[in-house]
Enzyme design. Structure first.
Site, PDB file in Angstrom:
ATOM      1  N   HIS A   9       0.833  -1.209   0.000  1.00 56.75           N
ATOM      2  CA  HIS A   9       0.000   0.000   0.000  1.00 56.75           C
ATOM      3  C   HIS A   9       0.866   1.257   0.000  1.00 56.75           C
ATOM      4  CE1 HIS A   9       0.901   0.945   4.205  1.00 56.75           C
ATOM      5  NE2 HIS A   9       0.731  -0.354   4.464  1.00 56.75           N
ATOM      6  N   GLY A  10       0.281   2.364  -0.443  1.00 55.20           N
ATOM      7  CA  GLY A  10       0.987   3.639  -0.424  1.00 55.20           C
ATOM      8  C   GLY A  10       1.175   4.167   0.991  1.00 55.20           C
ATOM      9  N   ARG A  11       1.932   5.253   1.099  1.00 52.52           N
ATOM     10  CA  ARG A  11       2.242   5.811   2.413  1.00 52.52           C
ATOM     11  C   ARG A  11       0.973   6.294   3.107  1.00 52.52           C
ATOM     12  NH1 ARG A  11       6.069  11.008   3.689  1.00 52.52           N
ATOM     13  NH2 ARG A  11       4.045  12.067   3.695  1.00 52.52           N
ATOM     14  N   THR A  12       0.911   6.041   4.408  1.00 57.42           N
ATOM     15  CA  THR A  12      -0.261   6.412   5.194  1.00 57.42           C
ATOM     16  C   THR A  12       0.089   7.487   6.218  1.00 57.42           C
ATOM     17  OG1 THR A  12       0.143   4.803   6.956  1.00 57.42           O
ATOM     18  CG2 THR A  12      -1.081   4.027   5.023  1.00 57.42           C
ATOM     19  N   THR A  13      -0.946   8.003   6.861  1.00 52.21           N
ATOM     20  CA  THR A  13      -0.740   8.953   7.941  1.00 52.21           C
ATOM     21  C   THR A  13       0.039   8.308   9.079  1.00 52.21           C
ATOM     22  OG1 THR A  13      -2.940   8.309   8.750  1.00 52.21           O
ATOM     23  CG2 THR A  13      -2.809  10.300   7.410  1.00 52.21           C
ATOM     24  N   ALA A  14      -0.175   7.018   9.306  1.00 49.09           N
ATOM     25  CA  ALA A  14       0.556   6.316  10.365  1.00 49.09           C
ATOM     26  C   ALA A  14       2.021   6.152   9.991  1.00 49.09           C
ATOM     27  CB  ALA A  14      -0.085   4.950  10.624  1.00 49.09           C
ATOM     28  N   GLU A  83      -2.444  -7.271   7.515  1.00 52.62           N
ATOM     29  CA  GLU A  83      -1.241  -6.932   8.270  1.00 52.62           C
ATOM     30  C   GLU A  83      -0.973  -7.944   9.379  1.00 52.62           C
ATOM     31  OE1 GLU A  83       1.643  -5.893   8.565  1.00 52.62           O
ATOM     32  OE2 GLU A  83       1.404  -3.701   8.588  1.00 52.62           O
ATOM     33  N   ALA A  84       0.293  -8.060   9.768  1.00 51.29           N
ATOM     34  CA  ALA A  84       0.626  -8.848  10.950  1.00 51.29           C
ATOM     35  C   ALA A  84      -0.190  -8.322  12.126  1.00 51.29           C
ATOM     36  CB  ALA A  84       2.115  -8.743  11.247  1.00 51.29           C
TER      37      ALA A  84
END
Length: 234
Positions: A9-14, A83-84
């Site tokens: 996935h692209g970069r997130t706020t997290a 996700e893990a």
């Protein structure tokens, strides 16, 4: 041979805030991430895909949606590509987690790492479920398919480690950036890792060649002695 394109996935706020998002709901792409996935969607547009399968988490569904744009395909989700499950680590700052004794285990002996809390899982479990998902989709889509799996950094690294024949303890040596693609071709006897952490390369080689008389299937599993001439020769 079945080919899977593993898209992170692209970069997130997290990501930008240094937070371990895990399965936290509502984590979305930031502006940089949105630009990244628009670009990767355009890059992959010439590649005919048999399916687009995503982690159920929103950041992956957003990313996969950019790849689906203009295609007559429906997004499919598979929890095993999620996700893990980081358990009690979920939602915490990475700067804090570095001080946790478990951090060294995750870095140096990840096959023994089990994340704390009722919802935590072991990284070995993460790898097992993700590899099983890829293998099952390969079987479902058939030996001539090219398909895309949109997932998360640690999950993709675990799948790549398996394809490379690496012990899970070596998977931290693999880098998978936001919106990067990694490509694995699965043959009857072994996988071939074609790309890792590709964030801008030409994708023409991922377009299946025109149908030719089928060779003996065993030859598809053979490595080219000397390295071969590359995809441009096909």
């Amino acid at each position: 041979m079945t080919t899977v394109i593993l898209l992170r996935h692209g970069r997130t706020t997290a990501n930008a805030g240094g937070v371990l998002a895990g399965w936290t709901p509502g984590v979305q792409l930031d502006e940089t991430g949105q630009a990244q996935v628009a670009a990767v969607g355009q890059r992959l547009a010439p590649v005919p895909l048999a399916a687009v399968v995503s982690s159920p988490l929103e950041r992956c569904r957003q990313t996969a949606g950019a790849v689906l744009d203009g295609r007559d395909l429906e997004l499919q989700t598979d929890d095993r590509l999620g996700e893990a499950r980081y358990g009690d680590w979920t939602g915490r700052k990475l700067a804090e987690l570095v001080k946790d004794p478990m951090w060294k285990v995750v870095q140096q002996h990840p096959s023994a790492a089990v994340f704390p809390g009722d919802e935590g899982e072991g990284l070995a479990q993460t790898q097992a479920r993700a590899v099983a998902a890829v293998r099952e989709w390969n079987a479902r889509l058939g030996p001539d398919a090219v398909w895309l799996a949109c997932s998360h950094g640690d999950v993709i690294k675990a799948v790549l480690a398996d394809a490379l024949g690496l012990h899970l303890d070596a998977f931290q040596r693999i880098v998978v950036d936001p919106a990067s693609i990694s490509v694995v071709t699965y043959t009857e006897t072994r996988p071939f890792v074609v790309r890792v952490n590709d964030t801008g390369g030409d994708v023409a080689a991922l377009v299946p060649p025109k149908k030719r008389p089928r060779r003996r299937r065993g030859r598809d599993s053979d490595a080219v002695v000397g390295g071969g001439a590359g995809a441009a020769a096909t």
